[in-house]
Design a protein around this motif. Structure first.
Motif, PDB file in Angstrom:
ATOM      1  N   GLY A   1      60.157  56.678  58.851  1.00 44.34           N
ATOM      2  CA  GLY A   1      60.581  57.137  57.522  1.00 44.34           C
ATOM      3  C   GLY A   1      59.341  57.381  56.859  1.00 44.34           C
ATOM      4  N   PRO A   2      59.511  58.120  55.542  1.00 48.96           N
ATOM      5  CA  PRO A   2      58.426  58.539  54.672  1.00 48.96           C
ATOM      6  C   PRO A   2      57.953  57.319  54.017  1.00 48.96           C
ATOM      7  N   MET A   3      56.593  57.291  53.524  1.00 53.97           N
ATOM      8  CA  MET A   3      56.114  56.192  52.525  1.00 53.97           C
ATOM      9  C   MET A   3      57.080  55.712  51.620  1.00 53.97           C
ATOM     10  N   GLY A   4      57.241  54.576  51.336  1.00 48.60           N
ATOM     11  CA  GLY A   4      58.036  54.101  50.269  1.00 48.60           C
ATOM     12  C   GLY A   4      59.759  53.949  50.520  1.00 48.60           C
ATOM     13  N   ALA A   5      59.940  54.332  51.805  1.00 54.80           N
ATOM     14  CA  ALA A   5      61.483  54.132  52.082  1.00 54.80           C
ATOM     15  C   ALA A   5      62.001  52.885  52.582  1.00 54.80           C
ATOM     16  N   GLY A   6      61.146  51.950  52.915  1.00 48.74           N
ATOM     17  CA  GLY A   6      61.467  50.490  53.091  1.00 48.74           C
ATOM     18  C   GLY A   6      61.412  50.004  54.541  1.00 48.74           C
ATOM     19  N   LYS A   7      60.672  50.538  55.136  1.00 48.29           N
ATOM     20  CA  LYS A   7      60.368  50.153  56.636  1.00 48.29           C
ATOM     21  C   LYS A   7      59.672  48.843  56.750  1.00 48.29           C
ATOM     22  N   THR A   8      58.731  48.548  56.025  1.00 48.39           N
ATOM     23  CA  THR A   8      58.217  47.080  56.012  1.00 48.39           C
ATOM     24  C   THR A   8      58.799  46.189  55.489  1.00 48.39           C
ATOM     25  N   THR A   9      59.714  46.305  54.491  1.00 44.72           N
ATOM     26  CA  THR A   9      60.939  45.499  53.775  1.00 44.72           C
ATOM     27  C   THR A   9      61.853  45.221  54.880  1.00 44.72           C
ATOM     28  N   ALA A  10      62.199  46.184  55.436  1.00 43.48           N
ATOM     29  CA  ALA A  10      63.278  45.882  56.398  1.00 43.48           C
ATOM     30  C   ALA A  10      62.990  45.398  57.480  1.00 43.48           C
ATOM     31  N   ILE A  11      61.844  45.274  58.140  1.00 46.03           N
ATOM     32  CA  ILE A  11      61.242  44.642  59.178  1.00 46.03           C
ATOM     33  C   ILE A  11      61.154  43.025  58.688  1.00 46.03           C
ATOM     34  N   SER A  12      60.660  43.042  57.536  1.00 49.73           N
ATOM     35  CA  SER A  12      60.527  41.442  57.070  1.00 49.73           C
ATOM     36  C   SER A  12      61.992  40.955  56.885  1.00 49.73           C
TER      37      SER A  12
ATOM     38  N   GLU B   1      64.862  66.821  52.882  1.00 53.66           N
ATOM     39  CA  GLU B   1      63.800  67.595  53.914  1.00 53.66           C
ATOM     40  C   GLU B   1      62.802  66.566  54.599  1.00 53.66           C
ATOM     41  N   GLN B   2      62.835  65.509  54.006  1.00 49.39           N
ATOM     42  CA  GLN B   2      62.289  64.461  54.995  1.00 49.39           C
ATOM     43  C   GLN B   2      63.092  63.988  56.289  1.00 49.39           C
ATOM     44  N   LEU B   3      64.422  64.188  56.013  1.00 51.36           N
ATOM     45  CA  LEU B   3      65.292  64.020  57.076  1.00 51.36           C
ATOM     46  C   LEU B   3      64.934  65.148  58.216  1.00 51.36           C
ATOM     47  N   VAL B   4      64.650  66.179  57.909  1.00 52.37           N
ATOM     48  CA  VAL B   4      64.388  67.222  58.899  1.00 52.37           C
ATOM     49  C   VAL B   4      63.300  66.784  59.511  1.00 52.37           C
ATOM     50  N   THR B   5      62.114  66.743  58.812  1.00 51.34           N
ATOM     51  CA  THR B   5      60.760  66.372  59.041  1.00 51.34           C
ATOM     52  C   THR B   5      60.833  65.254  60.327  1.00 51.34           C
ATOM     53  N   TYR B   6      61.822  64.166  60.160  1.00 51.81           N
ATOM     54  CA  TYR B   6      61.693  63.292  61.242  1.00 51.81           C
ATOM     55  C   TYR B   6      62.615  63.409  62.342  1.00 51.81           C
TER      56      TYR B   6
ATOM     57  N   GLU C   1      63.007  63.770  71.157  1.00 61.65           N
ATOM     58  CA  GLU C   1      63.697  62.998  72.564  1.00 61.65           C
ATOM     59  C   GLU C   1      64.477  61.804  72.042  1.00 61.65           C
ATOM     60  N   LEU C   2      64.343  61.269  70.903  1.00 58.13           N
ATOM     61  CA  LEU C   2      65.283  60.207  70.379  1.00 58.13           C
ATOM     62  C   LEU C   2      66.537  60.704  69.803  1.00 58.13           C
ATOM     63  N   VAL C   3      66.151  61.967  69.033  1.00 60.06           N
ATOM     64  CA  VAL C   3      67.409  62.584  68.499  1.00 60.06           C
ATOM     65  C   VAL C   3      68.379  63.307  69.794  1.00 60.06           C
TER      66      VAL C   3
END
Length: 180
Positions: A7-18, A98-103, A109-111
């Protein structure tokens, strides 16, 4: 088992893993030099890493990708061997759909094998209304992927995303005949 948080910067990836890691997470945070994109002090520049230990003895490796597109060269490297990904989006961010489309485009392959779960955070209005807009994007692409509103600070919310991803992977393996 390897799961990506994308996901984009600031979406919460680091927070989720923590929030869910059974070990102290390893992060590669550096000063954010792109304050125009997101006004946070630090950002991931290589990856985040954590682990969850399942009751059956298996370990799930959690990898968070850097969200800035200038680090997109890392995305396929980190995706190698992943059983799936959790896409986190910030509904309050400009251009979240639009970020959804980007990812979706960045991880075909995953999608393509349905190995993607989407969590939308920072929701300020009715959850149904918010999700409908993202469902429209998925529907336009002929995709039916699990989609949730979430708070990545809450362990149970992140575990729901992970459990959904694992369950989907197991169902998809059964359907395509690759289950052990």
């Amino acid at each position: 088992m390897k799961i990506l948080f994308i996901g984009p910067m600031g979406a919460g990836k680091t927070t989720a893993i923590s929030a869910v890691s059974d070990i102290p997470p390893i992060t590669t945070e550096a000063e954010n030099n792109d304050l125009e994109s997101h006004a946070k002090a630090t950002t991931t520049v290589a990856m985040d890493f954590g682990e969850i230990h399942l009751d059956n003895g298996e370990t799930v490796a959690l990898y968070g990708i850097p969200g800035q597109e200038r680090f997109s060269f890392m995305w396929p490297v980190l995706a190698e061997g992943a059983m799936g990904a959790i896409l986190l989006l910030d509904d309050g961010a400009t251009g979240a759909r639009e970020q959804l489309v980007t990812y979706l485009d960045a991880f075909p392959e995953l999608v393509g094998r349905g190995a993607l779960v989407i969590g939308v955070g920072h929701v300020r209005q009715g959850h149904g209304q918010v999700l409908a807009a993202y469902q429209d994007v998925l529907r336009q692409r002929g995709l039916a992927l699990p989609l949730f509103t979430t708070d990545v600070r809450e362990r149970h919310n992140v575990l729901l995303l992970i459990e959904t991803l694992i369950a989907n992977a197991e169902v998809n393996q059964l359907l395509d005949g690759t289950a052990p």
